[in-house]
Design a protein around this motif. Structure first.
Motif, PDB file in Angstrom:
ATOM      1  N   SER A  88       0.857  -1.181   0.000  1.00 15.03           N
ATOM      2  CA  SER A  88       0.000   0.000   0.000  1.00 15.03           C
ATOM      3  C   SER A  88       0.893   1.231   0.000  1.00 15.03           C
ATOM      4  CB  SER A  88      -0.930  -0.028   1.216  1.00 15.03           C
ATOM      5  OG  SER A  88      -0.213  -0.303   2.404  1.00 15.03           O
ATOM      6  N   VAL A  89       0.274   2.403  -0.093  1.00 17.25           N
ATOM      7  CA  VAL A  89       1.008   3.670  -0.154  1.00 17.25           C
ATOM      8  C   VAL A  89       0.694   4.489   1.086  1.00 17.25           C
ATOM      9  CG1 VAL A  89       1.344   5.805  -1.478  1.00 17.25           C
ATOM     10  CG2 VAL A  89       0.853   3.673  -2.664  1.00 17.25           C
ATOM     11  N   PHE A  90       1.704   5.195   1.604  1.00 17.54           N
ATOM     12  CA  PHE A  90       1.447   6.116   2.713  1.00 17.54           C
ATOM     13  C   PHE A  90       2.203   7.412   2.493  1.00 17.54           C
ATOM     14  CE2 PHE A  90       5.474   4.412   4.074  1.00 17.54           C
ATOM     15  CZ  PHE A  90       6.011   5.279   5.021  1.00 17.54           C
ATOM     16  N   GLY A  91       1.693   8.471   3.131  1.00 13.69           N
ATOM     17  CA  GLY A  91       2.349   9.778   3.094  1.00 13.69           C
ATOM     18  C   GLY A  91       2.001  10.604   1.881  1.00 13.69           C
ATOM     19  N   GLY A  92       2.548  11.810   1.864  1.00 13.75           N
ATOM     20  CA  GLY A  92       2.345  12.718   0.741  1.00 13.75           C
ATOM     21  C   GLY A  92       1.135  13.617   0.895  1.00 13.75           C
ATOM     22  N   PRO A  93       0.905  14.444  -0.116  1.00 12.18           N
ATOM     23  CA  PRO A  93      -0.165  15.432  -0.058  1.00 12.18           C
ATOM     24  C   PRO A  93      -1.559  14.820   0.135  1.00 12.18           C
ATOM     25  CG  PRO A  93       1.280  15.856  -1.930  1.00 12.18           C
ATOM     26  CD  PRO A  93       1.690  14.553  -1.338  1.00 12.18           C
ATOM     27  N   ALA A 126       1.094  -0.476  11.030  1.00 10.50           N
ATOM     28  CA  ALA A 126       0.192  -1.538  11.489  1.00 10.50           C
ATOM     29  C   ALA A 126      -0.189  -2.493  10.372  1.00 10.50           C
ATOM     30  CB  ALA A 126      -1.057  -0.924  12.106  1.00 10.50           C
ATOM     31  N   GLY A 127      -0.569  -1.983   9.211  1.00 10.68           N
ATOM     32  CA  GLY A 127      -0.950  -2.852   8.112  1.00 10.68           C
ATOM     33  C   GLY A 127      -2.428  -2.820   7.820  1.00 10.68           C
ATOM     34  N   GLY A 128      -2.890  -3.838   7.146  1.00  9.33           N
ATOM     35  CA  GLY A 128      -4.279  -3.936   6.747  1.00  9.33           C
ATOM     36  C   GLY A 128      -4.517  -5.263   6.054  1.00  9.33           C
TER      37      GLY A 128
END
Length: 174
Positions: A76-81, A138-140
């Protein structure tokens, strides 16, 4: 001999395997015998299974870690605008902006408890980058039959042409 009391509901999770069992009505069974049945691969005696969910597949198993080329995980992706609540600091205080980095999920155990700054070659649809572990998360839920093991920092995801949720291949880099 007195009949054991009915157990109205039990939930058992085996985190490493990504399994969750929920059942009720274990008449005549103890919790211990029900768990022994599950470990043996049997359905608990006298039970009604309400839900079974499996997130782990033949690859991306948290118990084995990243050991060879082409190990696959749901990413998955995290962070950014588009994710302003995440912030831009890793779990050791690193500024993630401008980095090729990732977070190992399962609070740092989803891919075998990789060491801080472990470099991985991450491949998605023929594109590869080398990124280092600067965060944990944490994850998903998994995807594509694979456990969710890695969160790509948004700039890492952009370099791969990765958007959202998908299966990536990873291998350690010295």
């Amino acid at each position: 001999m007195a009949q054991p009391k009915q157990i109205n509901a039990i939930a058992v999770g085996a985190v490493g395997a990504g399994l969750v069992f929920i059942w009720s009505g274990l008449r005549g069974s103890s919790v211990l015998s029900a768990l022994q049945d599950i470990i043996r691969g049997n359905r608990p005696s006298g039970s009604q299974v309400h839900g079974i969910s499996a997130q782990s597949g033949p690859t991306g198993d948290a118990s084995t870690g990243v050991t060879g080329p082409g190990k696959q995980y749901c990413a998955s992706v995290f962070g950014g605008p588009s994710d302003p609540g995440t912030g831009s600091r890793g779990y050791h205080g690193d500024n993630l902006n401008g980095t090729m980095s990732y977070a190992e999920l399962g609070m740092g155990k989803a891919m075998g408890n990789l060491p801080y700054r472990q470099k991985l070659r991450i491949t998605y649809k023929g594109k590869s980058v080398v990124a280092e572990k600067l965060d944990i998360g944490a994850g998903g839920a998994g995807c594509g039959g694979h456990a969710r093991g890695i969160d790509l920092w948004y700039q890492t995801a952009q370099a791969l042409g990765f958007d959202g949720l998908g299966v990536v291949s990873v291998e350690p880099v010295s």
